[in-house]
Scaffold this active site. Structure first.
Site, PDB file in Angstrom:
ATOM      1  N   THR A   1      -9.082   0.772  -9.514  1.00  0.00           N
ATOM      2  CA  THR A   1      -8.503  -0.420  -8.912  1.00  0.00           C
ATOM      3  C   THR A   1      -8.684  -1.558  -9.899  1.00  0.00           C
ATOM      4  O   THR A   1      -9.646  -1.578 -10.663  1.00  0.00           O
ATOM      5  CB  THR A   1      -9.215  -0.746  -7.588  1.00  0.00           C
ATOM      6  OG1 THR A   1      -9.186   0.411  -6.741  1.00  0.00           O
ATOM      7  CG2 THR A   1      -8.583  -1.913  -6.876  1.00  0.00           C
TER       8      THR A   1
ATOM      9  N   ASP B   1      -7.515   8.810   0.428  1.00  0.00           N
ATOM     10  CA  ASP B   1      -8.088   7.705   1.202  1.00  0.00           C
ATOM     11  C   ASP B   1      -7.937   7.890   2.709  1.00  0.00           C
ATOM     12  O   ASP B   1      -8.475   7.109   3.490  1.00  0.00           O
ATOM     13  CB  ASP B   1      -7.445   6.382   0.780  1.00  0.00           C
ATOM     14  CG  ASP B   1      -8.281   5.655  -0.250  1.00  0.00           C
ATOM     15  OD1 ASP B   1      -9.350   6.166  -0.597  1.00  0.00           O
ATOM     16  OD2 ASP B   1      -7.867   4.582  -0.712  1.00  0.00           O
TER      17      ASP B   1
ATOM     18  N   SER C   1      -7.611   1.051   3.285  1.00  0.00           N
ATOM     19  CA  SER C   1      -8.094   0.598   1.979  1.00  0.00           C
ATOM     20  C   SER C   1      -9.268  -0.344   2.158  1.00  0.00           C
ATOM     21  O   SER C   1      -9.486  -0.909   3.234  1.00  0.00           O
ATOM     22  CB  SER C   1      -6.970  -0.139   1.231  1.00  0.00           C
ATOM     23  OG  SER C   1      -7.456  -0.761   0.064  1.00  0.00           O
ATOM     24  N   SER C   2     -10.024  -0.520   1.076  1.00  0.00           N
ATOM     25  CA  SER C   2     -11.090  -1.522   1.072  1.00  0.00           C
ATOM     26  C   SER C   2     -10.769  -2.681   0.126  1.00  0.00           C
ATOM     27  O   SER C   2     -11.625  -3.533  -0.120  1.00  0.00           O
ATOM     28  CB  SER C   2     -12.428  -0.887   0.684  1.00  0.00           C
ATOM     29  OG  SER C   2     -12.314  -0.164  -0.515  1.00  0.00           O
TER      30      SER C   2
ATOM     31  N   ARG D   1       0.846  -1.190   0.000  1.00  0.00           N
ATOM     32  CA  ARG D   1       0.000   0.000   0.000  1.00  0.00           C
ATOM     33  C   ARG D   1       0.890   1.252   0.000  1.00  0.00           C
ATOM     34  O   ARG D   1       1.963   1.253   0.614  1.00  0.00           O
ATOM     35  CB  ARG D   1      -0.879  -0.017   1.242  1.00  0.00           C
ATOM     36  CG  ARG D   1      -1.865   1.155   1.381  1.00  0.00           C
ATOM     37  CD  ARG D   1      -2.894   1.149   0.303  1.00  0.00           C
ATOM     38  NE  ARG D   1      -4.102   1.911   0.699  1.00  0.00           N
ATOM     39  CZ  ARG D   1      -4.942   2.452  -0.168  1.00  0.00           C
ATOM     40  NH1 ARG D   1      -4.714   2.346  -1.468  1.00  0.00           N
ATOM     41  NH2 ARG D   1      -6.015   3.084   0.247  1.00  0.00           N
TER      42      ARG D   1
ATOM     43  N   THR E   1      -4.044  -0.499  -7.140  1.00  0.00           N
ATOM     44  CA  THR E   1      -4.904   0.645  -7.423  1.00  0.00           C
ATOM     45  C   THR E   1      -4.121   1.929  -7.640  1.00  0.00           C
ATOM     46  O   THR E   1      -2.954   2.049  -7.244  1.00  0.00           O
ATOM     47  CB  THR E   1      -5.889   0.850  -6.249  1.00  0.00           C
ATOM     48  OG1 THR E   1      -6.801   1.895  -6.569  1.00  0.00           O
ATOM     49  CG2 THR E   1      -5.148   1.222  -4.975  1.00  0.00           C
TER      50      THR E   1
ATOM     51  N   GLY F   1     -13.536  -1.616  -7.811  1.00  0.00           N
ATOM     52  CA  GLY F   1     -14.854  -1.088  -7.487  1.00  0.00           C
ATOM     53  C   GLY F   1     -14.829  -0.039  -6.409  1.00  0.00           C
ATOM     54  O   GLY F   1     -15.882   0.399  -5.950  1.00  0.00           O
ATOM     55  N   GLY F   2     -13.612   0.348  -5.975  1.00  0.00           N
ATOM     56  CA  GLY F   2     -13.516   1.403  -4.985  1.00  0.00           C
ATOM     57  C   GLY F   2     -14.286   1.083  -3.734  1.00  0.00           C
ATOM     58  O   GLY F   2     -14.087   0.053  -3.091  1.00  0.00           O
TER      59      GLY F   2
END
Length: 571
Positions: A380, A422, A451-452, A96, A398, A472-473
């Site tokens: 992403t 984010d 993050s997701s 990340r 992403t 898909g954010g």
């Protein structure tokens, strides 16, 4: 299902050793790569055929996507990898992005304490934490891929990077989706780099179907091929990144680049009725929220709840509501937030307490004074890999928004992320529209933003069974959750599970998004009578998945039909 089972029988009997494509699925005896671009999937398969393992194929596929899928494939962003080897041992790689050393909690606020605003890469008004060079986090992709290769790869690094260099130098036919983006950016984007990004040396846009060449990106990738991660974080590429930042108001320095490291972490693990579920730990919230929701669904009597019914949608939405409220309250980078109660959030006992307060007759109410929404933009991409040796990789990475910040150096040829958006942008402020100000995800130097992303591997009897993930954010976690639930609870094959109706609820805003045409008008009305607010959307996610049939030694790959250039390819 009948026609799918019939198709499986034909394949199994007559083309057992051959991979084929039909109705979005691919069957293979040996290996499969499912990604957002056919060229990238083919490169991954070629690496497997050369004797590489799933990690090798993932590295090659990821670099190829940086050339062929610039909206999200990247070397200017970051992400996460989940890896399960043939013995069932699972690990993860966290690459990340990080906040630069000069970052601060109030860096996107004006003198009155409000979020700054401006024009984004599409020429639309946006909040300041998503626009400009200050929105760029320290990229992690190259470091993450290099760490994965050094620890678990088998083929030489240069062999894995070279195919992406070849594509960048020689070009590939510009797809229809990319040609549409090119035309849009030339006319509408205020960012010169994006206006020129798809142009030929003549200054004209590369037309649909013609070869799009990227010589500057090829040079950057050559540095990475020859020098590993140092080819990005040190040397000529790093110097050009820092020069660009200084000239454009960014805050990333040579020290930021040289200090960046990817991290190997233990996965988040859960169970669902005999299956083991492995996903990403913080700074991704994906694994924690996924496991909490699967624990909640395990308590429901799904035998009495028909898929896609009013009761089903209500239950799933209420489960999502609770898990995402917990996400906003507790989760952030655990290297900075050591008190995040991960064991509690993923425990069966905690799920039981949460489940007790679900009313099957009406919607709950989301309280904006306590919790907030998920994060991540739409730029992403995800791919899944399974090799002939029993290894599997689920990787999501992403740029945040589609095409990230839209900014890049013409000498380097790649797009930078805008991942600083984010972080929670305004300390202590949470609104019904979804702005969140909780402490765990406030900006701090060298902190990784929450993050997701939810790369996931489900195991059965200690072996990979389902390899899944999606872009898909803000909807990523819920899309993966429902696909896993479809396979494990409703016995769907992976391609059917991917295409099935999805919904999304993220606590705030307090509404259910649903895919148009896949939820009946009567069900929508029934849910509204239960005090839900329904919001239609075109699609939720672009899933890339692999299901492994151990009994028949067959791998089933599927690329979401929502992905215009995606492909699952096997051999």
């Amino acid at each position: 299902m009948k026609h799918i089972n019939h198709l499986f029988s034909i394949i199994f009997l007559f083309v057992f050793l051959q991979a084929i494509d039909a109705a979005g699925q691919t069957y293979a005896k040996n290996g499969i790569v499912a990604s957002s671009n056919k060229v990238a999937s083919e490169i991954g398969i070629d690496i497997l055929k050369k004797g590489g393992n799933a990690i090798d194929a993932s590295v090659a596929t990821a670099f190829a996507l940086a050339v062929t899928h610039p909206a999200a494939g990247n070397i200017g962003g970051g992400g996460f990898m989940v890896f399960m080897d043939s013995s069932g041992t699972t690990t993860t790689i966290d690459f990340r992005e990080k906040a630069p050393l000069k970052a601060s909690p109030n860096m996107f606020l004006d003198i009155d304490g409000n979020l700054t605003k401006g024009k984004n890469l599409y020429g639309q008004e946006s909040t300041g934490n998503h626009i400009g060079a200050k929105s760029i986090g320290v990229p992690g992709t190259v470091a993450g891929l290099y760490l994965a290769h050094q620890k678990y790869g088998t083929l030489p690094w240069a062999v894995l990077v070279q195919p992406s260099i070849d594509i960048a130098e020689n070009g590939f036919p510009l797809t229809w989706s990319l040609s549409r983006a090119a035309a849009y950016f030339e006319t509408n984007s205020p960012i010169p780099f994006l206006q020129d990004y798809f142009k030929k040396d003549t200054g004209e846009l590369t037309p649909f179907g013609e070869l799009w060449k990227q010589p500057e990106l090829a040079n950057t990738l050559s540095e990475i091929r020859d020098h590993g991660q140092d080819g990005f974080y040190k040397g000529v590429v790093a110097k050009e990144i820092v020069r660009f930042m200084k000239e454009n108001g960014g805050i990333i320095t040579m020290e930021d680049l040289s200090r960046y490291t990817a991290v190997e972490r233990n996965p988040i693990k859960g169970t669902y009725k005999g299956y083991d579920i492995y996903s990403m730990a913080p700074p991704s919230s994906g694994g924690v929220v996924l496991i909490e929701m699967m624990n909640l669904m395990e308590l429901a009597d799904l035998d009495s709840i028909e898929f896609n019914s009013t009761a089903y949608v209500h239950l799933v939405a209420e489960v999502m509501r609770r898990a995402f409220a917990d996400r906003a309250e507790y989760l952030g980078d655990t290297d900075f937030n050591v008190d995040s109660p991960l064991e509690m959030l993923t425990s069966k006992a905690f799920a039981k307490k949460r489940f007790e307060h679900i009313d099957m007759s009406k919607a709950s109410v989301s309280d904006s004074t306590k919790f907030g929404q998920i994060y991540d933009g739409s730029s992403t991409t995800h791919f899944s890999v399974a090799d002939a040796k029993g290894n599997a990789v689920s990787l999501t990475y992403t740029l945040e928004h589609s095409y990230g910040s839209g900014m890049g150096s013409s000498k380097l040829g790649f797009i930078f992320n805008n991942e600083m958006g984010d972080f929670n942008p305004k300390p202590g402020y949470t609104s019904t529209s979804g702005i969140v100000g909780t402490n765990p995800n406030l900006i701090q130097p060298e902190k990784r933003m929450l993050s997701s992303m939810t790369p996931t591997i489900v195991a059965k009897d200690g072996k990979p069974f389902l390899v899944i993930g999606t872009p898909g954010g803000r909807t990523i976690i819920n899309t993966v959750f429902q696909t896993v639930l479809n396979v494990l609870a409703y016995d769907m094959q992976v391609d059917t599970a991917i295409e099935a109706m999805k919904i999304h609820h993220q606590w705030l805003p307090d509404s259910i998004e649903y895919e148009k045409g896949l939820l009946s008008p009567d069900t929508v009305k029934a849910l509204e009578r239960m005090n839900h607010t329904l919001v239609p959307t075109n699609s939720l996610g672009e899933l890339m998945g692999i299901q492994i049939d151990a009994k028949n030694t067959i791998k089933i790959g599927a690329s979401d039909s929502s992905s215009p250039d995606g492909a699952a390819i096997g051999y």
